[in-house]
Structures are given as structure tokens and as C-alpha cells.
Design a protein around this motif. Structure first.
Motif, PDB file in Angstrom:
ATOM      1  N   ILE A   1       0.856  -1.188   0.000  1.00 50.81           N
ATOM      2  CA  ILE A   1       0.000   0.000   0.000  1.00 50.81           C
ATOM      3  C   ILE A   1       0.887   1.232   0.000  1.00 50.81           C
ATOM      4  O   ILE A   1       1.734   1.397   0.879  1.00 50.81           O
ATOM      5  N   SER A   2       0.702   2.085  -1.005  1.00 49.72           N
ATOM      6  CA  SER A   2       1.533   3.274  -1.097  1.00 49.72           C
ATOM      7  C   SER A   2       0.700   4.463  -1.574  1.00 49.72           C
ATOM      8  O   SER A   2      -0.528   4.391  -1.653  1.00 49.72           O
ATOM      9  N   GLY A   3       1.374   5.570  -1.880  1.00 47.90           N
ATOM     10  CA  GLY A   3       0.706   6.821  -2.207  1.00 47.90           C
ATOM     11  C   GLY A   3       1.317   7.915  -1.352  1.00 47.90           C
ATOM     12  O   GLY A   3       2.159   7.656  -0.494  1.00 47.90           O
ATOM     13  N   THR A   4       0.894   9.135  -1.562  1.00 46.19           N
ATOM     14  CA  THR A   4       1.468  10.245  -0.802  1.00 46.19           C
ATOM     15  C   THR A   4       0.803  10.408   0.553  1.00 46.19           C
ATOM     16  O   THR A   4       1.458  10.578   1.570  1.00 46.19           O
TER      17      THR A   4
ATOM     18  N   ILE B   1       7.412   9.901  -8.796  1.00 44.77           N
ATOM     19  CA  ILE B   1       6.343   9.120  -9.432  1.00 44.77           C
ATOM     20  C   ILE B   1       6.882   7.794  -9.952  1.00 44.77           C
ATOM     21  O   ILE B   1       6.246   6.741  -9.801  1.00 44.77           O
ATOM     22  N   LYS B   2       8.063   7.835 -10.548  1.00 42.04           N
ATOM     23  CA  LYS B   2       8.672   6.601 -11.072  1.00 42.04           C
ATOM     24  C   LYS B   2       8.847   5.563  -9.975  1.00 42.04           C
ATOM     25  O   LYS B   2       8.584   4.368 -10.185  1.00 42.04           O
ATOM     26  N   ALA B   3       9.276   5.997  -8.795  1.00 44.84           N
ATOM     27  CA  ALA B   3       9.439   5.068  -7.673  1.00 44.84           C
ATOM     28  C   ALA B   3       8.099   4.483  -7.259  1.00 44.84           C
ATOM     29  O   ALA B   3       7.985   3.283  -6.968  1.00 44.84           O
ATOM     30  N   LYS B   4       7.052   5.307  -7.234  1.00 47.59           N
ATOM     31  CA  LYS B   4       5.725   4.840  -6.840  1.00 47.59           C
ATOM     32  C   LYS B   4       5.152   3.826  -7.833  1.00 47.59           C
ATOM     33  O   LYS B   4       4.401   2.916  -7.448  1.00 47.59           O
ATOM     34  N   LEU B   5       5.495   3.985  -9.099  1.00 49.99           N
ATOM     35  CA  LEU B   5       4.960   3.088 -10.133  1.00 49.99           C
ATOM     36  C   LEU B   5       5.849   1.860 -10.378  1.00 49.99           C
ATOM     37  O   LEU B   5       5.464   0.945 -11.103  1.00 49.99           O
TER      38      LEU B   5
ATOM     39  N   LEU C   1      -2.354   1.778  -4.803  1.00 50.08           N
ATOM     40  CA  LEU C   1      -1.672   3.067  -4.888  1.00 50.08           C
ATOM     41  C   LEU C   1      -2.671   4.206  -4.724  1.00 50.08           C
ATOM     42  O   LEU C   1      -3.501   4.446  -5.599  1.00 50.08           O
ATOM     43  N   LEU C   2      -2.575   4.906  -3.601  1.00 49.69           N
ATOM     44  CA  LEU C   2      -3.397   6.079  -3.370  1.00 49.69           C
ATOM     45  C   LEU C   2      -2.869   7.242  -4.213  1.00 49.69           C
ATOM     46  O   LEU C   2      -1.818   7.128  -4.835  1.00 49.69           O
ATOM     47  N   PRO C   3      -3.578   8.374  -4.259  1.00 47.02           N
ATOM     48  CA  PRO C   3      -3.127   9.492  -5.095  1.00 47.02           C
ATOM     49  C   PRO C   3      -1.702   9.935  -4.789  1.00 47.02           C
ATOM     50  O   PRO C   3      -1.239   9.848  -3.650  1.00 47.02           O
ATOM     51  N   ILE C   4      -1.021  10.409  -5.827  1.00 46.95           N
ATOM     52  CA  ILE C   4       0.359  10.892  -5.703  1.00 46.95           C
ATOM     53  C   ILE C   4       0.379  12.409  -5.872  1.00 46.95           C
ATOM     54  O   ILE C   4      -0.119  12.941  -6.861  1.00 46.95           O
ATOM     55  N   THR C   5       0.931  13.099  -4.897  1.00 47.60           N
ATOM     56  CA  THR C   5       1.149  14.540  -4.974  1.00 47.60           C
ATOM     57  C   THR C   5       2.580  14.818  -4.519  1.00 47.60           C
ATOM     58  O   THR C   5       3.219  13.948  -3.921  1.00 47.60           O
ATOM     59  N   PRO C   6       3.128  16.006  -4.796  1.00 46.12           N
ATOM     60  CA  PRO C   6       4.540  16.263  -4.490  1.00 46.12           C
ATOM     61  C   PRO C   6       4.928  16.001  -3.035  1.00 46.12           C
ATOM     62  O   PRO C   6       4.266  16.462  -2.111  1.00 46.12           O
TER      63      PRO C   6
END
Length: 399
Positions: A90-93, A172-176, A154-159
Motif C-alpha cells: 500500500i503506497s501513495g502520498t 512518481i517513477k518510484a511509486k509506479l 496506490l493512493l493518489p500521488i502529490t509532491p
């Protein structure tokens, strides 16, 4: 040849219990030995030619000299890949901790174990558990080469963490990254913006809570949580639906949100204060503002912004009735942005000054919100200490 660990925190300490490691950390100034017989060594003692394996504590940035010199670097996830049972990453910002804990709450009776970024190193996890539910940081995924989840949520990604990753694209690349390694029988749930990311997994994309709920046949009316915890709850139910083909709304609704996240309380005059100290990034603070968008907001912002541009928060606040109280190491940056967006702001620098300033102005129909959008380590030991101090300072009002 030796095996090396970089850093001496939860992740590496859990691995070090097996013994036989050389552990390097900036805080070690001389050679020592721990209770497991591991060598604790200064950073300059690392010899890449004599190390056959290196595992970093996730917080070690790519620019650290140990990382630059390592030749056989893998993540803790890679180290345990062959022993790892079916896993949910489980990931995301924002929201990944709550989603992870909600998912464990739903699945623990089915033999799941929870770990990762929630504070339990993989070395301390039960390898006989049927499922591992792992809160997975972008740091860990940056170093992961072979491990892969059965379900990736993957929850939403923000800076966030841009000073660590170097750019938003790298973050973003790391999250994907897990999508590259997932197999055909795996499932990935990702924001719609990444719906075309190449992967062998079954890819399910979503736009918001309602969209995700519709994808999985989840009834939003049966969930008691409000924004931002509503999306976390929908994710937990979606994971349960994938694994067990059921949605236990009653069990989910019994989950108790942890302290320091939109924690509401009132002062002696009955005025509403909100401890959202865990909002250490843009998205978390935006979600808090949305929750109180029908009220006049007095918001405390500031701390270590980790190299992130906070302008989007000011764009939102500019359209609302709000006043900013700036604290922390980026106080002047906060004030400059407030001026740019024509938002009333007060220079406070310190949390107690901000609390006292708000207390002198706060109306009974307004909300006082500590949602800093920044890390706490410039002035506090942790975000939790910042939250405790906030509540303490409010309790002292009118005493």
C-alpha cells in the motif's frame, strides 16, 4: 566477503538480529559491537570490494556516499522476497498508513500480518502469516529490484520527498515501479492518471472514492468515515473484496483513527481546534482544508517543506475565508506565498506563538487547524511531539 547494512533504524535492526553483519551509520564514530555480534562501523570504514551485499535503511538518500559506493545494493523487500508470503503493498502520498491499518483490521482474523513503513521491519514479521500487508514507501521501492506484490494499492500521488528523489518525475517513477515487476495473476489499483502504465498485472484505475467504490460494488453510504478517511476505507474494502469476495462494513466502521490525524477537540470556550500534525505533505493539508471548507479557517502552516513548492495550497486557500499562521524553518517562504496570493498571514515562527495568536482571534463558528504541510524535524523530535505540544498549548489558554 562481508554483508553490509546501511543505517541502524527499525528496518536494519530487524535484519541485524540474525547476526553476522557489518553495520555502517553516520552516528558511529568508532568501531563497536552490538548484542547480536554485528560490527558497528563508521561510514568511512566501508569497503565496497569486500562487501557482497548491501541493504540500506529506506531513509538513506541516493546521494549518500554509502549508496554511491555500494555495488550489490538491494532493498529489505528483495532480501525477504523468497520468504515473503502473499503480500499487499500500500503506497501513495497521503493516507497509506491509515489504509494499511484499516486493511489489517479487516484481514487479521484471516492470518494477516502488518509491517513495512508502519514501524515493523520485515525481519520482525511472522513468516508463517498467510498475508503480509505492507505500507510501502517510495524510498523502499527506489531500491527494490526483484520483490513484487500480489496486490498493489496506490493512493493518489502529490509532491513529496522531492529533496530525496531529486524531482517529481523520479518520485512518481518510484511509486509506479512495482507495476514493472508484477505478474499476470496480480492486481494493481492506481489513479487514472497512471492507467496506461505498462504492467502484466490486472490494472484497475480510479478517479476518486465514488469511482473506486463503483468499480468494486462498494456502498459508500455504509461507510461511516468522512474525507479524507473515506478513500482509505474504500481501498481497504476493495482489497478485502479481491481476496475474500466480501465487504465487512461493520468491521471497517469499528476501526479507530489514530491520533494526530484530523483529531478534533475544543478549548474551554467551546471553540474547535484540530490537530492534524501528521499532515506533512501537500495532499494531506488539502484534504484537511476540504473537510472544513464551510468554515472560516485559521491554519498553522510551516516546518521543513522537503523542497516542495506549496503554492497549490495557497491557490485553494485564496478562494476561502482563511488566515495563515506561519511557523518553522520555512516561515518566510510561507509569508511570501501568502503575500503573492493575497491571503492574510501572521509571522509566528514558533507553534506556541501561533496558538496564542489564534486564541486571541478565534470565533466560535471558526476552526483552528494545525495542518502544516511540512515535516516537523526542524523544531520537534517528531510530528507526534508537535501534535502533543499543540494540544498542550491550547490547554493552557485562559489558564
Amino acid at each position: 566477503m562481508s554483508r553490509s547494512l546501511f543505517g541502524y533504524a527499525n528496518t536494519t535492526k530487524a535484519i541485524a538480529k540474525s547476526g553476522g553483519w557489518e553495520i555502517f551509520d553516520d552516528k558511529f564514530k568508532e568501531s563497536l559491537t552490538d548484542e547480536f555480534g554485528n560490527a558497528l562501523l563508521p561510514v568511512q570504514n566501508f569497503d565496497p570490494e569486500k562487501s557482497e551485499l548491501e541493504i540500506p535503511s529506506p531513509g538513506f538518500p541516493p546521494k549518500h556516499e554509502l549508496i554511491k559506493n555500494a555495488k550489490n545494493l538491494i532493498s529489505e523487500y528483495d532480501f525477504f522476497a523468497e520468504k515473503m508470503p502473499f503480500s499487499v503493498w500500500i503506497s501513495g502520498t497521503n493516507g497509506k498508513t491509515t489504509t494499511t491499518k484499516m486493511t489489517q483490521h479487516l484481514l487479521e482474523s484471516y492470518g494477516s500480518a502488518m509491517g513495512g513503513n508502519v514501524g515493523v521491519g520485515l525481519g520482525d514479521m511472522d513468516q508463517n502469516a498467510k498475508i503480509w500487508i505492507l505500507e510501502t514507501s517510495s524510498f523502499t521501492m527506489h531500491y527494490t529490484k526483484t520483490a513484487k506484490p500480489g496486490i498493489y494499492a496506490l493512493l493518489p500521488i502529490t509532491p513529496d520527498h522531492l529533496s530525496w528523489h531529486g524531482s517529481m518525475d523520479a518520485y512518481i517513477k518510484a511509486k509506479l515501479k512495482p507495476l514493472e515487476m508484477m505478474s499476470e495473476n496480480a492486481v494493481a489499483i492506481v489513479p487514472k492518471a497512471y492507467a496506461n502504465t505498462p504492467t502484466k498485472a490486472k490494472l484497475i484505475s480510479y478517479e476518486n472514492e465514488a469511482d473506486l467504490a463503483e468499480n468494486f460494488g462498494i456502498n459508500l453510504q455504509m461507510i461511516n468515515f468522512k474525507t479524507p478517511f473515506l478513500l482509505d476505507g474504500v481501498f481497504a474494502l476493495a482489497i478485502e473484496k479481491i481476496l475474500l469476495d466480501k465487504c465487512d462494513y461493520e468491521r471497517l466502521n469499528s476501526f479507530v483513527i489514530e491520533a494526530n490525524k484530523l483529531e478534533e477537540f475544543h478549548d474551554k470556550l467551546g471553540r474547535l481546534w484540530v490537530n492534524d500534525t501528521k499532515a506533512t505533505n501537500i495532499d494531506a493539508t488539502i484534504q484537511a482544508i476540504k473537510r472544513y471548507e464551510n468554515k472560516s479557517i485559521k491554519i498553522i502552516l510551516g516546518g521543513d517543506d522537503k523542497g516542495v513548492d506549496l503554492s497549490v495550497i495557497f491557490e485553494i486557500l485564496a478562494s476561502k475565508k482563511a488566515k495563515i499562521y506561519a511557523i518553522g524553518s520555512n516561515t518566510q517562504k510561507i509569508l511570501n506565498l501568502a503575500k503573492k496570493f493575497d491571503i492574510p498571514a501572521q509571522k509566528c515562527e514558533f507553534l506556541q506563538v501561533a496558538v496564542n495568536a489564534i486564541a486571541s482571534e478565534l470565533g466560535t463558528d471558526e476552526v483552528a487547524l494545525l495542518s502544516p504541510a511540512c515535516a516537523s524535524l526542524d523544531q520537534f523530535k517528531s510530528y507526534a511531539q508537535r501534535g502533543d505540544k499543540f494540544k498542550q498549548f491550547v490547554s493552557l489558554i485562559n489558564n
